[in-house]
Design an enzyme around this catalytic site. Structure first.
Site, short mmCIF file in Angstrom:
data_model
loop_
_atom_site.label_atom_id
_atom_site.label_comp_id
_atom_site.label_asym_id
_atom_site.label_seq_id
_atom_site.Cartn_x
_atom_site.Cartn_y
_atom_site.Cartn_z
N ARG A 49 3.86 2.07 12.86
CA ARG A 49 3.83 2.01 11.40
C ARG A 49 2.61 1.21 10.97
O ARG A 49 1.91 0.65 11.79
CB ARG A 49 5.14 1.45 10.79
CG ARG A 49 5.88 0.40 11.55
CD ARG A 49 5.30 -0.98 11.57
NE ARG A 49 4.81 -1.43 10.29
CZ ARG A 49 3.86 -2.31 10.12
NH1 ARG A 49 3.26 -2.86 11.18
NH2 ARG A 49 3.46 -2.70 8.94
N ASP A 251 -1.50 1.35 1.65
CA ASP A 251 -1.14 2.62 2.28
C ASP A 251 -1.88 3.81 1.69
O ASP A 251 -2.13 4.80 2.35
CB ASP A 251 0.36 2.87 2.18
CG ASP A 251 1.08 2.03 3.20
OD1 ASP A 251 1.35 0.85 2.90
OD2 ASP A 251 1.32 2.52 4.32
N ASN A 261 1.41 -0.03 -1.63
CA ASN A 261 1.65 -0.82 -0.41
C ASN A 261 3.15 -1.09 -0.34
O ASN A 261 3.92 -0.69 -1.23
CB ASN A 261 0.83 -2.12 -0.44
CG ASN A 261 0.83 -2.81 0.91
OD1 ASN A 261 0.59 -2.18 1.94
ND2 ASN A 261 1.12 -4.10 0.94
N LYS A 262 3.56 -1.77 0.69
CA LYS A 262 4.97 -2.03 0.94
C LYS A 262 5.70 -2.50 -0.31
O LYS A 262 5.19 -3.33 -1.07
CB LYS A 262 5.08 -3.07 2.06
CG LYS A 262 6.46 -3.49 2.46
CD LYS A 262 7.37 -2.33 2.80
CE LYS A 262 6.81 -1.38 3.82
NZ LYS A 262 7.57 -0.10 3.88
O1 MRU Z 1 6.48 1.03 6.09
P1 MRU Z 1 5.33 0.44 6.82
O2 MRU Z 1 5.70 -0.68 7.73
O3 MRU Z 1 4.51 1.50 7.52
O4 MRU Z 1 4.42 -0.18 5.68
C1 MRU Z 1 3.23 -0.81 6.04
C2 MRU Z 1 2.49 -1.38 4.90
O5 MRU Z 1 2.90 -1.29 3.77
C3 MRU Z 1 1.15 -2.01 5.21
O6 MRU Z 1 0.90 -3.07 4.37
C4 MRU Z 1 0.06 -0.95 5.04
O7 MRU Z 1 0.35 0.18 5.79
C5 MRU Z 1 -1.27 -1.46 5.43
S1 MRU Z 1 -1.40 -1.72 7.15
C6 MRU Z 1 -2.96 -2.25 7.50
#
Ligand code: MRU
Length: 362
Positions: A49, A251, A261-262
């Site tokens: 991820r 993302d 982002n998350k």
């Molecule tokens: O659901 P995830 O764990 O894939 O989410 C990840 C994030 O939101 C990160 O902050 C994002 O992908 C950037 S990673 C350099």
């Protein structure tokens, strides 16, 4: 640094492995991905991820899913490649690096076809074998470039930070989320090497706890001073004056600078504005989607509600069958972003202009 011995995606002896991040921090276990279904499942279930790491896994994942093709026809090979691409693209919707990497692999296939047509080469087993090598090389390149980009973001990012700063981060945008080094954790590692003595606050990041399970794990391995807080403690920590900068990953960034982002990131950005703390989003150019005009157009992944109340608990911590809403991401409006850190440099508002310039190579 010991933390960099561990990479989230590796291709070794012709096999593809991902570090199973659902097992961290308890167990460091690599799983072997043998088919497109394995790759889809690993991305969908967050074994691998983080936007850039998903892109790296997708590049290799596409390759291992087409390398068994045993025909001698380039067009038929292309049909198989497109089928796999269209399948893998459905594993998660928000991180643009997934489709970016898959399209890049497809583009390499198309270039190869043009080259062979120009050379008047005829279809044949040899051509197909050559194409397979070219695709593997492209997958390696995606990984190598991401590693280099993360290093560069580390340098640019560090120029925004000062010795001894308190830094808050959300989710995990570290080495585990990329080929290596991370995006927004990269300057923290570089700062560690240079004696910056940062004090990092890691939001736990409900519901999948990437901050608690992954960010603290990798920062502790690197011997960075890290304090775990619940998501709803960020305001208090800021009010106490313990945070001088917020750093997060991304993302998918729209052309106007809105960044998905998350889930929870936008709330942190709004808090940072209230407390006058700079909010930096780290965005490799592979995460900028010029085809998406603004944040509202970004598709936000919704996940199974059981992740909220069952996944990390021995017994469900809410009544069975409770109604849930579980968006995996939110969009931070560009007006809350103090600067965007890319591998090519630091962008300042107005982002529509600065992003366009960067992407046009000006
Ligand atoms: O659901 P995830 O764990 O894939 O989410 C990840 C994030 O939101 C990160 O902050 C994002 O992908 C950037 S990673 C350099």
């Amino acid at each position: 640094m010991q933390v960099f011995d561990i990479v989230p995606v590796k291709y070794e002896n012709e096999d593809l492995f991902v570090l199973d991040q659902t097992r961290l921090p308890g167990e460091e276990i690599y799983c072997k991905l043998k088919s497109k279904e394995d790759v889809w499942e690993a991305i969908n279930r967050l074994r691998v991820r983080g936007a850039p790491a998903i892109g790296v896994a997708a590049g290799y994942g596409l390759y291992i899913s087409v390398r068994d093709f045993d025909g001698d026809n380039l067009v038929k090979f292309g049909e198989k490649l497109r089928d796999v691409k269209n399948y893998l693209i459905t594993s998660r919707p928000t991180a643009v690096n997934l489709e970016w990497a898959l399209l890049r692999m497809e583009e390499r296939y198309k270039e190869f076809c043009c080259e062979t047509a120009l050379n008047n080469d005829i279809d044949g087993i040899e051509e197909i074998e050559r194409l397979k090598k070219v695709l593997l090389e492209e997958a390696h390149n995606i990984r190598i470039e991401d590693e280099e980009n993360c290093k560069a973001m580390g340098k640019h990012g560090l120029s925004l930070l000062k010795k001894g700063m308190g830094i808050l981060t959300h989710c995990n945008a570290g080495t585990l989320a990329t080929a290596k080094y991370g995006t927004c954790l990269s300057p923290i590692y570089l700062g560690k090497e240079k004696g910056y003595e940062f004090k990092v606050f890691a939001d736990e990041t409900r519901p999948l706890l990437q901050g608690a399970r992954l960010t603290t794990w990798e920062l502790k391995k690197a011997e960075v001073d890290v304090t775990l807080i619940c998501d709803n403690m960020a305001s208090q920590v800021m009010k106490n004056g313990w945070v001088q900068a917020v750093v997060v990953g991304c993302d998918r960034m729209a052309a106007n600078g809105d960044g998905a982002n998350k889930i929870g990131t936008s709330g942190v950005a709004i808090l940072a504005k209230e407390y006058g703390i700079p909010f930096y989003m780290f965005v490799p150019t592979s995460t900028i989607d010029m085809n998406t005009r603004k944040g509202d157009d970004i598709i936000i992944e919704e996940r199974d509600g059981e992740e909220i109340y069952k996944m990390w608990y021995k017994k469900p911590m809410a009544p069975e069958g409770v109604k849930t809403f579980n968006p995996a991401f939110d969009v931070t409006n560009h007006k809350y972003i103090t600067a965007i850190v890319t591998e090519k440099g630091i962008l300042r508002p107005p982002y529509k202009e600065s992003i366009k310039k960067l992407m046009d190579g000006e």
